[in-house]
Motif scaffolding. Structure first.
Motif, PDB file in Angstrom:
ATOM      1  N   HIS A  32       0.815  -1.203   0.000  1.00 62.03           N
ATOM      2  CA  HIS A  32       0.000   0.000   0.000  1.00 62.03           C
ATOM      3  C   HIS A  32       0.855   1.263   0.000  1.00 62.03           C
ATOM      4  O   HIS A  32       0.320   2.353  -0.247  1.00 62.03           O
ATOM      5  CB  HIS A  32      -0.941   0.000   1.205  1.00 62.03           C
ATOM      6  CG  HIS A  32      -2.225  -0.723   0.947  1.00 62.03           C
ATOM      7  ND1 HIS A  32      -3.323  -0.137   0.364  1.00 62.03           N
ATOM      8  CD2 HIS A  32      -2.579  -2.020   1.154  1.00 62.03           C
ATOM      9  CE1 HIS A  32      -4.290  -1.011   0.243  1.00 62.03           C
ATOM     10  NE2 HIS A  32      -3.884  -2.164   0.719  1.00 62.03           N
ATOM     11  N   ARG A  33       2.114   1.139   0.277  1.00 61.18           N
ATOM     12  CA  ARG A  33       3.006   2.297   0.193  1.00 61.18           C
ATOM     13  C   ARG A  33       3.589   2.454  -1.213  1.00 61.18           C
ATOM     14  O   ARG A  33       4.335   3.389  -1.468  1.00 61.18           O
ATOM     15  CB  ARG A  33       4.138   2.150   1.213  1.00 61.18           C
ATOM     16  CG  ARG A  33       3.622   1.984   2.644  1.00 61.18           C
ATOM     17  CD  ARG A  33       4.739   2.028   3.651  1.00 61.18           C
ATOM     18  NE  ARG A  33       4.253   1.812   5.011  1.00 61.18           N
ATOM     19  CZ  ARG A  33       4.987   1.989   6.105  1.00 61.18           C
ATOM     20  NH1 ARG A  33       6.246   2.378   5.985  1.00 61.18           N
ATOM     21  NH2 ARG A  33       4.474   1.778   7.304  1.00 61.18           N
ATOM     22  N   PRO A  35       1.954   2.628  -4.773  1.00 58.43           N
ATOM     23  CA  PRO A  35       0.678   2.643  -5.500  1.00 58.43           C
ATOM     24  C   PRO A  35       0.690   1.875  -6.818  1.00 58.43           C
ATOM     25  O   PRO A  35      -0.346   1.361  -7.241  1.00 58.43           O
ATOM     26  CB  PRO A  35       0.435   4.142  -5.744  1.00 58.43           C
ATOM     27  CG  PRO A  35       1.275   4.844  -4.725  1.00 58.43           C
ATOM     28  CD  PRO A  35       2.460   3.976  -4.481  1.00 58.43           C
ATOM     29  N   TRP A  36       1.834   1.783  -7.462  1.00 60.43           N
ATOM     30  CA  TRP A  36       1.878   1.156  -8.782  1.00 60.43           C
ATOM     31  C   TRP A  36       1.740  -0.368  -8.733  1.00 60.43           C
ATOM     32  O   TRP A  36       1.555  -1.007  -9.770  1.00 60.43           O
ATOM     33  CB  TRP A  36       3.198   1.503  -9.471  1.00 60.43           C
ATOM     34  CG  TRP A  36       4.415   1.235  -8.635  1.00 60.43           C
ATOM     35  CD1 TRP A  36       5.064   2.115  -7.835  1.00 60.43           C
ATOM     36  CD2 TRP A  36       5.108  -0.013  -8.492  1.00 60.43           C
ATOM     37  NE1 TRP A  36       6.105   1.518  -7.193  1.00 60.43           N
ATOM     38  CE2 TRP A  36       6.170   0.200  -7.583  1.00 60.43           C
ATOM     39  CE3 TRP A  36       4.948  -1.276  -9.050  1.00 60.43           C
ATOM     40  CZ2 TRP A  36       7.051  -0.809  -7.218  1.00 60.43           C
ATOM     41  CZ3 TRP A  36       5.832  -2.296  -8.682  1.00 60.43           C
ATOM     42  CH2 TRP A  36       6.860  -2.041  -7.776  1.00 60.43           C
ATOM     43  N   ASP A  38      -0.598  -2.295  -7.916  1.00 65.32           N
ATOM     44  CA  ASP A  38      -1.891  -2.827  -8.333  1.00 65.32           C
ATOM     45  C   ASP A  38      -2.101  -2.770  -9.842  1.00 65.32           C
ATOM     46  O   ASP A  38      -3.011  -3.422 -10.364  1.00 65.32           O
ATOM     47  CB  ASP A  38      -3.034  -2.050  -7.670  1.00 65.32           C
ATOM     48  CG  ASP A  38      -3.418  -2.645  -6.328  1.00 65.32           C
ATOM     49  OD1 ASP A  38      -2.827  -3.665  -5.935  1.00 65.32           O
ATOM     50  OD2 ASP A  38      -4.305  -2.085  -5.667  1.00 65.32           O
ATOM     51  N   THR A  50      -4.731  -7.916  -6.371  1.00 67.83           N
ATOM     52  CA  THR A  50      -4.432  -6.556  -5.921  1.00 67.83           C
ATOM     53  C   THR A  50      -4.082  -6.580  -4.437  1.00 67.83           C
ATOM     54  O   THR A  50      -4.256  -7.591  -3.750  1.00 67.83           O
ATOM     55  CB  THR A  50      -5.640  -5.631  -6.147  1.00 67.83           C
ATOM     56  OG1 THR A  50      -6.744  -6.109  -5.354  1.00 67.83           O
ATOM     57  CG2 THR A  50      -6.044  -5.596  -7.615  1.00 67.83           C
ATOM     58  N   ARG A  51      -3.618  -5.442  -3.932  1.00 69.69           N
ATOM     59  CA  ARG A  51      -3.255  -5.363  -2.505  1.00 69.69           C
ATOM     60  C   ARG A  51      -4.445  -5.695  -1.620  1.00 69.69           C
ATOM     61  O   ARG A  51      -4.346  -6.506  -0.690  1.00 69.69           O
ATOM     62  CB  ARG A  51      -2.738  -3.955  -2.194  1.00 69.69           C
ATOM     63  CG  ARG A  51      -1.517  -3.559  -2.988  1.00 69.69           C
ATOM     64  CD  ARG A  51      -1.254  -2.066  -2.896  1.00 69.69           C
ATOM     65  NE  ARG A  51      -2.339  -1.296  -3.501  1.00 69.69           N
ATOM     66  CZ  ARG A  51      -2.341   0.037  -3.610  1.00 69.69           C
ATOM     67  NH1 ARG A  51      -1.336   0.728  -3.126  1.00 69.69           N
ATOM     68  NH2 ARG A  51      -3.342   0.677  -4.181  1.00 69.69           N
ATOM     69  N   THR A 378     -10.679  10.799  -3.022  1.00 71.00           N
ATOM     70  CA  THR A 378     -10.383  10.446  -4.415  1.00 71.00           C
ATOM     71  C   THR A 378     -11.639  10.414  -5.277  1.00 71.00           C
ATOM     72  O   THR A 378     -11.541  10.182  -6.485  1.00 71.00           O
ATOM     73  CB  THR A 378      -9.698   9.063  -4.494  1.00 71.00           C
ATOM     74  OG1 THR A 378     -10.628   8.047  -4.060  1.00 71.00           O
ATOM     75  CG2 THR A 378      -8.458   9.018  -3.613  1.00 71.00           C
TER      76      THR A 378
END
Length: 478
Positions: A32-33, A35-36, A38, A50-51, A378
């Motif tokens: 999660h730190r 972002p790319w 996923d 995905t995470r 977001t």
């Protein structure tokens, strides 16, 4: 069951996850730190990789293989005792609280970072809420937030958050505090530093800021309900501060998430929308509760120094029952302020949807495939004029100019939704120009007739442009 009710000989230590399970959970948090990480899985439509998918899958695996009992996870960010259901979390935390060993919780981000939560303070009474009771207080600020949308109908997150902070101050503290933006800043800073060495100073500053409003509380506000129990301004201060933080979070974050769910048609009305938003995307997605002493719950021995991790937002979708600690403040035994905040969020959504129709621009999802996580900051939502409104002859040129939205990662369908909202606004503008031209005030002289013809020409061009944009929107939407 506490220690006094269960012999120590029958208690056992909680099961511990295997090394590989611990490693996978740590890796999902660490990802999660970045972002790319996923991007490849999402490009292939493999949500399970995905995470969030990996983390939810591991929690579902632990629930199956450990008979749904709490599991001890050793991660790079701490060792946690993780209950597998809301009922277990509530029982475990209630037993710790009854034994007097439950510490103040802190929030935990998906990336393993800890942050302060507004300390839970009971209101002293359950605030009676009648249908529509607070609607009049909300109306002015909610209408102002709607009017502040950009020319393309989209909503700026910072502007929406400021408007909802004004709602929270008006409803919780009183009309005199509605424009006191510093009050919200001081409250937010105090919450963020909960548990730190500077927390006492922050709390004192917040108390000083609240004191003038609580000395003679607004009777139409939540603060005005509390002195009826005999509590003075100093005693009511911490409860009002907590309610302010919780209501502000619900009005800004939960209400916007609920509007997004309404926009895609996954819920039917404001009450259901807010309830579903809290169930799927609780404001306190994960909280860590430190234990300051040993106790026994049912047949489980919990040791001194244990940290209980309750993360309803991380559970698989089918396990998100909405049970357990409050999703707005993390209180283990429920929170009257959180229940009041949920009602305020419902009133905000009800007021918005009475005036406009929400259109989800980004992220793009449908009712059949809702995301596992939905950060309100977001979200990009547009407000389309409600159907059936009659033009009153006012020309809407006072709205801000359209701001092109170029957020990285938009899909063609997302741009299609944005174009559709813009076409609606163009059409509404054409109608208002035509209504203005139809006013009898232009009949007095030749110059007036020329202006009327000019307005009708502009109206026709706007209507043609709306049709062109609508065709483009259909093409983009596929």
């Amino acid at each position: 069951m506490t220690t006094a009710e269960s012999p120590a000989t029958t208690a056992r230590r909680p099961a511990t996850a295997r090394a590989l399970e611990n490693a996978v959970f740590s890796a999902a948090m660490l990802a999660h730190r970045l972002p790319w990480t996923d991007a490849p899985a999402r490009a292939l439509g493999l949500d399970a990789l995905t995470r969030d998918g990996v983390r939810s899958g591991l929690l579902a695996h632990l629930r199956r293989t450990r008979s749904g009992r709490p599991v001890r996870l050793r991660t790079a960010f701490g060792t946690f005792l993780v209950p597998q259901s809301g009922a277990d979390a509530a029982g475990l935390l209630a037993a710790a609280d009854e034994a007097g060993v439950l510490g103040a919780p802190c929030g935990l981000t998906p990336g393993g970072l800890r942050y302060g939560l507004s300390p839970h303070v009971p209101l002293g009474r359950e605030v009676a809420v009648e249908p529509g009771q607070w609607a009049a207080l909300l109306a002015q600020d909610v209408d102002a937030a709607i009017a502040a949308r950009r020319g393309d109908g989209t909503l700026d997150w910072d502007g929406w958050r400021r408007g909802m902070a004004r709602v929270a101050r008006r409803v919780v503290v009183g009309a005199a505090a509605a424009e006191d933006t510093l009050l919200s800043e001081v409250a937010a800073r105090a919450s963020a530093e909960s548990g730190s060495r500077s927390y006492g100073a922050r709390t004192a500053a917040l108390g000083r800021r609240l004191a003038p409003y609580l000395a003679d509380p607004d009777p139409s506000s939540l603060a005005g309900c509390l002195p009826a129990d005999g509590a003075g301004p100093q005693a009511a201060g911490p409860a009002v501060a907590h309610a302010l933080a919780v209501v502000e979070g619900a009005a800004a974050g939960t209400a916007l998430q609920a509007l997004a769910l309404l926009a895609v048609g996954s819920v039917a009305g404001p009450g259901e929308a807010v309830g579903e938003a809290l169930r799927r995307y609780p404001a306190v997605g994960a909280a860590v509760y430190p234990v300051g002493g040993a106790f026994v719950w049912e047949d489980l021995a919990v040791e001194y120094g244990t940290e209980i991790l309750w993360a309803p937002a991380w559970a698989p979708e089918e396990d998100r029952s909405g049970q357990g600690p409050s999703g707005l403040c993390g209180a283990p035994s429920g929170c009257a302020a959180a229940r009041f905040a949920e009602h305020v969020a419902q009133e905000v959504v009800r007021r918005v949807t009475a005036a406009v129709h929400p259109v989800l621009i980004s992220p793009s999802f449908g009712a059949d495939r809702l995301p596992d996580a939905l950060d309100p900051s977001t979200l990009l939502v547009a407000f389309r004029e409600a159907d059936g409104l009659i033009a009153d002859g006012r020309v809407t040129v006072g709205m801000p100019a359209a701001v092109p939205v170029t957020v990285h990662g938009f899909t063609p369908a997302a741009y299609g939704a944005l174009a559709h909202a813009s076409a609606d606004r163009l059409e509404r503008h054409a109608e208002s120009l035509a209504a203005c031209a139809g006013n009898g005030g232009w009949d007095t002289d030749e110059a007036g007739e020329r202006f009327r013809m000019t307005l009708l020409g502009h109206s026709e061009r706007c209507a043609r442009a709306a049709g062109d944009v609508r065709r483009a929107a259909k093409r983009l939407a596929g």
